[in-house]
Design an enzyme around this catalytic site. Structure first.
Site, PDB file in Angstrom:
ATOM      1  N   GLU A 134       0.902  -1.246   0.085  1.00 25.25           N
ATOM      2  CA  GLU A 134       0.039  -0.213   0.184  1.00 25.25           C
ATOM      3  C   GLU A 134       0.841   1.403  -0.207  1.00 25.25           C
ATOM      4  OE1 GLU A 134      -3.918  -0.400   2.165  1.00 25.25           O
ATOM      5  OE2 GLU A 134      -3.181   1.369   3.202  1.00 25.25           O
TER       6      GLU A 134
ATOM      7  N   GLU B 137       2.220   1.582  -3.435  1.00 27.79           N
ATOM      8  CA  GLU B 137       1.318   2.369  -4.231  1.00 27.79           C
ATOM      9  C   GLU B 137       0.845   3.712  -4.007  1.00 27.79           C
ATOM     10  OE1 GLU B 137      -2.390  -0.019  -3.756  1.00 27.79           O
ATOM     11  OE2 GLU B 137      -3.402   1.400  -5.363  1.00 27.79           O
TER      12      GLU B 137
ATOM     13  N   CYS C 194      -7.826  -1.844   3.965  1.00 24.38           N
ATOM     14  CA  CYS C 194      -7.761  -3.176   5.046  1.00 24.38           C
ATOM     15  C   CYS C 194      -9.075  -3.604   5.546  1.00 24.38           C
ATOM     16  CB  CYS C 194      -6.758  -2.597   6.292  1.00 24.38           C
ATOM     17  SG  CYS C 194      -5.333  -2.128   5.640  1.00 24.38           S
TER      18      CYS C 194
ATOM     19  N   SER D 217      -6.712   1.954  -2.314  1.00 22.87           N
ATOM     20  CA  SER D 217      -5.749   0.951  -2.624  1.00 22.87           C
ATOM     21  C   SER D 217      -6.065  -0.249  -3.083  1.00 22.87           C
ATOM     22  CB  SER D 217      -4.700   0.759  -1.475  1.00 22.87           C
ATOM     23  OG  SER D 217      -4.062  -0.128  -1.718  1.00 22.87           O
TER      24      SER D 217
ATOM     25  N   LYS E 185     -14.900  -9.843   8.474  1.00 19.76           N
ATOM     26  CA  LYS E 185     -13.685 -10.706   7.967  1.00 19.76           C
ATOM     27  C   LYS E 185     -14.300 -12.135   7.555  1.00 19.76           C
ATOM     28  CE  LYS E 185     -10.072  -8.194   8.478  1.00 19.76           C
ATOM     29  NZ  LYS E 185      -9.363  -7.559   7.356  1.00 19.76           N
TER      30      LYS E 185
ATOM     31  N   GLU F 137     -15.594 -11.533   4.211  1.00 19.15           N
ATOM     32  CA  GLU F 137     -14.347 -11.200   3.482  1.00 19.15           C
ATOM     33  C   GLU F 137     -13.770 -12.586   2.741  1.00 19.15           C
ATOM     34  OE1 GLU F 137     -10.684  -9.620   5.041  1.00 19.15           O
ATOM     35  OE2 GLU F 137     -10.648  -8.303   3.276  1.00 19.15           O
TER      36      GLU F 137
ATOM     37  N   GLU G 179     -13.406 -13.591  -5.033  1.00 22.89           N
ATOM     38  CA  GLU G 179     -11.807 -13.227  -5.711  1.00 22.89           C
ATOM     39  C   GLU G 179     -10.775 -13.638  -4.775  1.00 22.89           C
ATOM     40  OE1 GLU G 179     -14.311 -11.417  -4.637  1.00 22.89           O
ATOM     41  OE2 GLU G 179     -13.757  -9.312  -3.699  1.00 22.89           O
TER      42      GLU G 179
ATOM     43  N   CYS H 176     -10.141  -1.453  14.898  1.00 20.43           N
ATOM     44  CA  CYS H 176     -10.308  -3.002  15.139  1.00 20.43           C
ATOM     45  C   CYS H 176     -10.469  -3.236  16.579  1.00 20.43           C
ATOM     46  CB  CYS H 176      -9.376  -3.719  14.322  1.00 20.43           C
ATOM     47  SG  CYS H 176      -8.937  -3.314  12.553  1.00 20.43           S
TER      48      CYS H 176
END
Lengths: 395, 589
Positions: B282, B285, B308, B328, B367, B370, B375, B512
């Site tokens: 990141e 980037e 994230c 990102s 999560k 996720e 993908e 978090c």
């Protein structure tokens, strides 16, 4: 009756709202109306268009610096949306449920702006008070409740309809003079006032002058101005159950006592009218009713137990009969009725015995039959079958 | 100041104080149920719906809800006379009468606020038996809705609408059948829900809970053919101890590792490692985009947004589908870990990826969703197989009869267990961007960063901005935690008004450490502050504080990936985003 005013004289409301706007410095008026009142809506729209045309609404009314206009907001007919905070939420496109006061609408109302909320009947009085003066208005009515009140007279009475009477009139005058007395010469039992969350007044209240204070003191309220007359054929427990059924339908569900408490009241009344009531149910009704009144969020919940509490106060004997004797004196509670076969009229044809689905009927051929009440499910098949009118329903 | 009397105690409070808060000041505890507050964050729920906190105010006709009635000068309040106690108990019994009696098997048992009240009030009978409101159970990838247990406190609705501005949950139906649900009672999965889990973290009962994957993990652990690898997110170590009675803010990193070892995991690694890896990708980037921006490339879009947080990713896919090129492309640390574990590490130990199970311990419920995204799968095999929350891990440890408090301090395994302090602070709001700054500064300026603590980036305010001096280049940084705050920054980006070069976003209030999978804080915002402090302590204790100095990261690039942003790194560590609709789609049949 508010609908009748809107349909019959919409201009009185528009005029009153403009006057109100002028007084409090508002430039915008909103009428919250049920979408199910198409005629009232049509006539209001016509009246608003006319008023605009005449310069009675819109920019610079009568060439002054005062501008005021009115728009319509449609509701879906929820009972609780008559409560002003719920009404405002509904107009804002939110869920139609009340919120705590304060803040009052006058502090923070529609879209967070100070808002004055009045009902149709109040507004309809304004133009005439402005025209004739406050003294004239105060000359009608009682010390603390001025003017007139419109009641929707209904029920077991000869003349039903909307009546406008001076505050302070007695129930006796309304029922026996204006209403023309009880239908079919039956005996007066009670009058339910104030709409679904009002209470019942009895014979002892017949000569009480009706105003806001006296109705509240008697455990009822002015409310919507509903006035439903009940006679000796009405079961007061069933009446309470009927109104609670309406409240259960119309509770918004926001606060626990109204959402669950009224449901439990309704269920308890259901048990009593089904002959399954117990003495503790009566205590339960009273405690639950008073806690719901004491803890509910809005006016709906704070008054919803009135039909139960006022019938408990005035017709305890009927409750006790239902609970202990399993008897409904007016014969309204079907579960408390029972079928009997007349020993004299029964010829012992056995038709009823054959049709009974639970084999509750016994008796030999050509002898009078008997129904075992413990087995009978009160389906009525036997009475329908009997060709000799020997079976009847008793309470 | 005004003076009032509560239970014969005279007390002075500021005007505008509610009776509830005045009573607490006077040391009088009034029970509440729907009321909820995270005071440090300005989050408060007081619909006045439960009516448990009612008190008697002399001269008032009915009882007053203390949570929303303002104290007045001269007010005389009684909080526990017979009238009040009878009303409270009756209302509580009513609420219980419409609640399933399955406490023995309820996921919330022991943590349920309704249960606690029933104990406190000594409820021993249920006189108001009657019909109970019944609803369909709804299971989504992360969250289970068992709304038979909903008590209409509306906390989740407040979180979802006011704090997160997601708008997935609201009260539906009327009266007795009222319940909080997605519009038209559709499935959560079909709603704009981001699975941030904040609804779960505030639900007082078992109406909203997480999908529990513990049994899947037990099955994997007992299968000798499977190599089971576990990764632990930064925020878990700062909160897990709470479940074992340790004070909030106790770091239990070593005990957590030992517990996982006792549970039988083959390799115990750290998501902090892949957080360092995230910074490498990141940060690179960011620098590339910044470089192009400074060179005047009109096609490059700034600010760059962190990616994230899976709740946040869902949120922008739902609400800002026109801005999908702004965040990102770097995967989240959880998914970077999974991708590396099932490639680099699997090859290293000679295990087929199909025989490897990757488990993640996360403070997060999003999560779970996720790791199920398509993908993040190779031929249908997910990079991360199961994600469980801090709470689930605690329950698992208790179930396995492990004496957590007396465990030795264990160490993470190599090579995916080594991390820098920069990886640790991913758990706090502001931590990701601080970690990025530590690395980006050195890469951009070529100079050594001596003071690694960027205090300007820390704090609890919902939206923060700071400018970091990159040796003459003022780097403007925005930080938002809570999706409602994120929306504000994103609206500016959409309108072309954003002045930031980089924005860090975390879906949960506090970051978090306040995730939907953390031990329940029951509205105590001090718990969140203590977790934040613990994370910074862990960072300070580390010898290596910058991601690019993590030797295991350096080795990973040397041995496998080449350099940050390489073709292989892109293939394994970057992702793409998909527009999602907020339209109501439901089948009437």
């Amino acid at each position: 009756m508010d609908r009748s005013i809107l349909e019959g004289d919409p201009h009185s409301i528009l005029e009153a709202m403009a006057i109100c706007g002028y007084c409090i410095g508002a430039t915008k008026g909103l009428i919250y109306i049920r979408a199910e009142y198409p005629l009232a809506i049509r006539r209001l729209k016509i009246a608003i268009a006319q008023a605009r045309e005449y310069g009675l609404l819109g920019e610079h009314i009568f060439g002054t610096g005062f501008s005021f206009d009115i728009t319509l907001k449609y509701g879906a007919g929820a009972f609780v949306c008559g409560e002003e905070t719920a009404l405002i939420h509904s107009m804002e496109g939110k869920r139609g449920e009340p919120s705590n006061k304060p803040p009052f609408p006058a502090q923070s109302g529609y879209m967070g702006k100070p808002t004055n909320v009045n009902n149709v009947e109040t507004l309809a009085n304004i133009p005439v008070i402005i025209l004739k003066g406050a003294e004239w208005f105060s000359s009608i009515g009682t010390e603390r409740s001025k003017g007139t009140k419109v009641f929707a007279l209904a029920g077991k009475i000869n003349n039903v309809g909307l009546i406008e009477v001076p505050m302070g009139i007695t129930l006796r005058e309304i029922i026996y003079e204006i209403g023309g007395g009880i239908k079919n010469g039956k005996k007066f039992k009670a009058v339910q006032t104030g709409g679904p969350s009002g209470g019942c007044l009895t014979e002892k209240h017949l000569d009480t002058p009706i105003d806001y204070e006296s109705l509240t003191a008697a455990g009822s309220m002015m409310g919507s101005g509903g006035m439903i007359v009940l006679d000796e054929d009405d079961c007061m427990v069933s009446v309470a159950k009927f109104y609670l059924g309406f409240i259960v339908e119309e509770s918004c569900g926001k606060c626990a006592p109204c959402r669950i408490g009224n449901k439990r009241l309704h269920e308890t009344l259901g048990r009593i009218t089904a002959g399954k009531g117990m003495q503790e149910d009566i205590e339960k009704l009273r405690n639950l009713g008073s806690v719901i009144k004491d803890t509910s969020l809005c006016g709906l919940g704070q008054t919803s137990p009135n039909p139960v509490l006022s019938t408990l106060d005035n017709f305890m004997d009927e409750y006790l009969e239902h609970v202990h004797d399993k008897k409904c004196r007016s014969g309204q509670c079907r579960d408390l009725l029972y079928y009997v076969i007349s020993e004299n009229d029964c010829i012992g044809c056995m038709a009823c015995k054959r049709v009974c689905p639970t084999h509750a009927i016994s008796g030999e051929k050509k002898e009078a039959h008997v129904i075992n009440q413990g087995i009978c499910i009160k389906c009525g098949a036997c009475m329908e079958k009997c060709q000799f009118d020997a079976i009847s329903l008793m309470n | 100041m005004i003076e009032l009397t509560i239970d014969n105690k005279k007390i002075e409070v500021e005007e505008g104080t509610t009776i509830l808060k005045a009573a607490r000041k006077a040391g009088v505890e009034i029970p509440t149920l729907c009321h909820f507050e995270l005071c440090d964050m300005g989050i408060e729920n007081k619909p006045g719906g439960c009516r448990i906190c009612v008190v008697e105010v002399e001269g008032r006709r009915n009882l007053a809800p203390s949570c929303m009635t303002e104290a007045q000068n001269g007010m005389v309040v009684h909080t526990h006379n017979i009238r009040v106690l009878n009303a409270r108990t009756t209302v509580l019994k009513l609420i219980i009468s419409d609640h399933p009696f399955d406490c023995l098997v309820c996921a919330k048992s022991g943590q349920c606020e309704l249960q606690s009240l029933a104990i406190q009030f000594g409820i021993r009978s249920q006189p108001y038996e009657g019909e109970q409101s019944r609803y369909r159970k709804d299971t989504s990838p992360s969250i289970i809705r068992e709304v038979d247990k909903c008590i209409m406190c509306r906390r989740c609705e407040m979180m979802c609408n006011e704090v997160q501005t997601v708008g997935a949950l609201a009260a539906v139906n009327r009266g007795f059948m009222s319940v909080v649900a997605p519009a038209f009672e559709m499935n959560l999965e079909d709603s704009p829900c981001t699975y941030c889990g904040q609804c779960v973290s505030v639900c007082p009962t078992g109406a909203l809970t997480e999908v529990d994957h513990t049994n899947d993990i037990i099955r994997a652990l007992s299968d000798p053919a499977k190599t089971v690898v576990v990764q632990t997110a930064p925020a878990v170590r700062a909160a897990l101890g709470e479940e074992f009675g340790l004070p909030p803010g106790t770091l239990v990193t070593g005990k957590m590792v030992s517990a996982l070892r006792e549970l039988g995991f083959d390799y115990i690694f750290d998501t902090d490692f892949s957080a360092d890896l995230t910074i490498m990708e990141e940060g690179t980037e960011l620098l590339q985009r910044l470089q192009r921006h400074l060179e005047g490339d009109p096609e490059v879009r700034l600010p760059i947004l962190t990616s994230c947080c899976p709740g946040w990713v869902s949120f922008f896919e739902h609400n800002f589908p026109d801005l999908l090129d702004v965040p990102s492309t770097a995967k989240s640390p959880q998914q970077m870990f999974g991708a590396i574990a099932k490639s680099y590490f699997a090859e290293k130990i000679g295990v087929n990826r199909k025989d490897m199970i990757v488990v993640s311990i996360m403070p997060c419920l999003a999560k779970k969703y996720e790791c199920q995204r398509d993908e993040f799968k190779v031929d249908g095999n997910p990079d991360v197989d199961y994600s469980i929350s801090t709470r689930e891990l605690a329950a698992f440890i208790k179930q396995a009869n492990i004496d957590f408090l007396n465990l030795p301090e264990g160490n993470f395994d190599d090579p995916l267990g080594e991390s820098s302090g920069a990886g640790v602070i991913f758990g706090n709001t502001g931590g990701v961007i601080e970690a990025a700054c530590r690395t980006a500064y050195e890469l951009y300026t070529g100079k050594r960063l001596e003071k690694v603590d960027f205090h300007a980036l820390r704090g609890m305010e919902g939206i923060r901005s700071a400018t970091v001096d990159f040796d003459g280049l003022p780097l403007h940084i925005g930080i938002a935690h809570g999706l409602g705050n994120a929306r504000k920054l994103l609206n500016d980006v959409r309108a072309g008004k954003s002045q930031y070069h980089a924005i860090e976003i975390m879906a949960c209030p506090g970051g978090c450490i306040g995730g939907g999978g953390q031990p329940y804080h029951h509205g105590d915002s001090e718990i969140l502050s203590k977790r934040i402090a613990a994370i910074y302590t862990e960072d300070e204790r580390k010898v290596i504080r910058k991601s690019h100095e993590n030797p295991s990261i350096i080795r990973l690039y040397d041995e496998y990936l080449g350099k940050p942003g390489s073709h292989k790194a892109h293939h394994l560590l970057h992702t793409e985003y998909f527009p999602k609709s907020n339209e109501v789609t439901f089948n009437l049949m």
